[in-house]
Design a protein around this motif. Structure first.
Motif, PDB file in Angstrom:
ATOM      1  N   SER A  16     -27.483  35.468  -1.001  1.00  0.00           N
ATOM      2  CA  SER A  16     -28.792  36.124  -0.917  1.00  0.00           C
ATOM      3  C   SER A  16     -29.739  35.416   0.046  1.00  0.00           C
ATOM      4  CB  SER A  16     -29.429  36.277  -2.291  1.00  0.00           C
ATOM      5  OG  SER A  16     -29.689  35.026  -2.874  1.00  0.00           O
ATOM      6  N   GLY A  17     -29.648  34.103   0.200  1.00  0.00           N
ATOM      7  CA  GLY A  17     -30.409  33.353   1.205  1.00  0.00           C
ATOM      8  C   GLY A  17     -31.857  33.758   1.347  1.00  0.00           C
ATOM      9  N   ARG A  18     -32.222  34.291   2.507  1.00  0.00           N
ATOM     10  CA  ARG A  18     -33.605  34.683   2.809  1.00  0.00           C
ATOM     11  C   ARG A  18     -34.005  36.016   2.178  1.00  0.00           C
ATOM     12  NH1 ARG A  18     -34.205  33.756   9.255  1.00  0.00           N
ATOM     13  NH2 ARG A  18     -32.238  32.667   9.472  1.00  0.00           N
ATOM     14  N   TRP A  19     -33.072  36.699   1.601  1.00  0.00           N
ATOM     15  CA  TRP A  19     -33.334  38.039   1.091  1.00  0.00           C
ATOM     16  C   TRP A  19     -34.094  37.993  -0.225  1.00  0.00           C
ATOM     17  CZ3 TRP A  19     -32.032  42.417   3.770  1.00  0.00           C
ATOM     18  CH2 TRP A  19     -31.255  42.210   4.909  1.00  0.00           C
ATOM     19  N   ARG A  20     -35.000  38.949  -0.398  1.00  0.00           N
ATOM     20  CA  ARG A  20     -35.794  39.092  -1.619  1.00  0.00           C
ATOM     21  C   ARG A  20     -35.724  40.547  -2.064  1.00  0.00           C
ATOM     22  NH1 ARG A  20     -34.890  34.692  -1.221  1.00  0.00           N
ATOM     23  NH2 ARG A  20     -36.234  32.976  -0.699  1.00  0.00           N
ATOM     24  N   VAL A  21     -35.794  40.765  -3.352  1.00  0.00           N
ATOM     25  CA  VAL A  21     -35.815  42.125  -3.873  1.00  0.00           C
ATOM     26  C   VAL A  21     -37.268  42.523  -4.062  1.00  0.00           C
ATOM     27  CG1 VAL A  21     -35.146  43.637  -5.775  1.00  0.00           C
ATOM     28  CG2 VAL A  21     -33.586  41.851  -5.008  1.00  0.00           C
ATOM     29  N   LEU A  22     -37.677  43.572  -3.355  1.00  0.00           N
ATOM     30  CA  LEU A  22     -39.026  44.129  -3.467  1.00  0.00           C
ATOM     31  C   LEU A  22     -38.913  45.536  -4.018  1.00  0.00           C
ATOM     32  CD1 LEU A  22     -40.475  42.885  -0.053  1.00  0.00           C
ATOM     33  CD2 LEU A  22     -40.644  41.809  -2.294  1.00  0.00           C
ATOM     34  N   GLY A  23     -39.999  46.258  -4.061  1.00  0.00           N
ATOM     35  CA  GLY A  23     -40.007  47.603  -4.625  1.00  0.00           C
ATOM     36  C   GLY A  23     -39.008  48.555  -3.994  1.00  0.00           C
ATOM     37  N   ASP A  24     -38.787  48.430  -2.679  1.00  0.00           N
ATOM     38  CA  ASP A  24     -37.887  49.344  -1.972  1.00  0.00           C
ATOM     39  C   ASP A  24     -36.454  48.832  -1.886  1.00  0.00           C
ATOM     40  OD1 ASP A  24     -39.960  51.088  -1.555  1.00  0.00           O
ATOM     41  OD2 ASP A  24     -40.404  50.355   0.452  1.00  0.00           O
ATOM     42  N   GLY A  25     -36.173  47.652  -2.443  1.00  0.00           N
ATOM     43  CA  GLY A  25     -34.830  47.089  -2.385  1.00  0.00           C
ATOM     44  C   GLY A  25     -34.842  45.714  -1.758  1.00  0.00           C
ATOM     45  N   ALA A  26     -33.702  45.292  -1.231  1.00  0.00           N
ATOM     46  CA  ALA A  26     -33.569  43.972  -0.631  1.00  0.00           C
ATOM     47  C   ALA A  26     -34.248  43.944   0.738  1.00  0.00           C
ATOM     48  CB  ALA A  26     -32.101  43.607  -0.498  1.00  0.00           C
ATOM     49  N   CYS A  27     -35.042  42.907   0.967  1.00  0.00           N
ATOM     50  CA  CYS A  27     -35.791  42.776   2.219  1.00  0.00           C
ATOM     51  C   CYS A  27     -35.689  41.343   2.725  1.00  0.00           C
ATOM     52  CB  CYS A  27     -37.262  43.092   2.000  1.00  0.00           C
ATOM     53  SG  CYS A  27     -37.559  44.767   1.455  1.00  0.00           S
ATOM     54  N   ALA A  28     -35.746  41.179   4.046  1.00  0.00           N
ATOM     55  CA  ALA A  28     -35.756  39.855   4.650  1.00  0.00           C
ATOM     56  C   ALA A  28     -36.504  39.925   5.975  1.00  0.00           C
ATOM     57  CB  ALA A  28     -34.334  39.354   4.887  1.00  0.00           C
ATOM     58  N   PHE A  29     -37.041  38.789   6.391  1.00  0.00           N
ATOM     59  CA  PHE A  29     -37.704  38.668   7.695  1.00  0.00           C
ATOM     60  C   PHE A  29     -36.909  37.683   8.520  1.00  0.00           C
ATOM     61  CE2 PHE A  29     -40.569  36.580  10.661  1.00  0.00           C
ATOM     62  CZ  PHE A  29     -41.138  37.678  11.285  1.00  0.00           C
ATOM     63  N   PHE A  30     -36.560  38.054   9.737  1.00  0.00           N
ATOM     64  CA  PHE A  30     -35.829  37.187  10.642  1.00  0.00           C
ATOM     65  C   PHE A  30     -36.667  36.999  11.892  1.00  0.00           C
ATOM     66  CE2 PHE A  30     -32.721  39.221   7.950  1.00  0.00           C
ATOM     67  CZ  PHE A  30     -31.943  38.147   7.543  1.00  0.00           C
TER      68      PHE A  30
END
Length: 64
Positions: A16-30
């Protein structure tokens, strides 16, 4: 849920690393060095196999 992970299961996954679960699903910033690099990154994501019907939504910004 047809093989989908729960938010807790996703967060506990090793990759999962940088990924976070938000309202719309898994999100990450690169972060990228330029808009061109961001576009190249988006193209590489678009070419990934196995996403099936769950293609990612990509938000390109000048900083990443």
């Amino acid at each position: 849920m047809d093989g989908m992970l729960s938010p807790k299961g996703f967060q506990e996954a090793d990759a999962s690393g940088r990924w976070r679960v938000l309202g719309d699903g898994a999100c990450a910033f690169f972060k990228t060095g330029s808009m061109r690099e961001a576009a190249e990154f988006a193209a590489a994501v678009a070419d990934l196999p196995g996403a099936g019907p769950h293609r990612p939504d990509l938000d390109l910004r000048s900083e990443g």
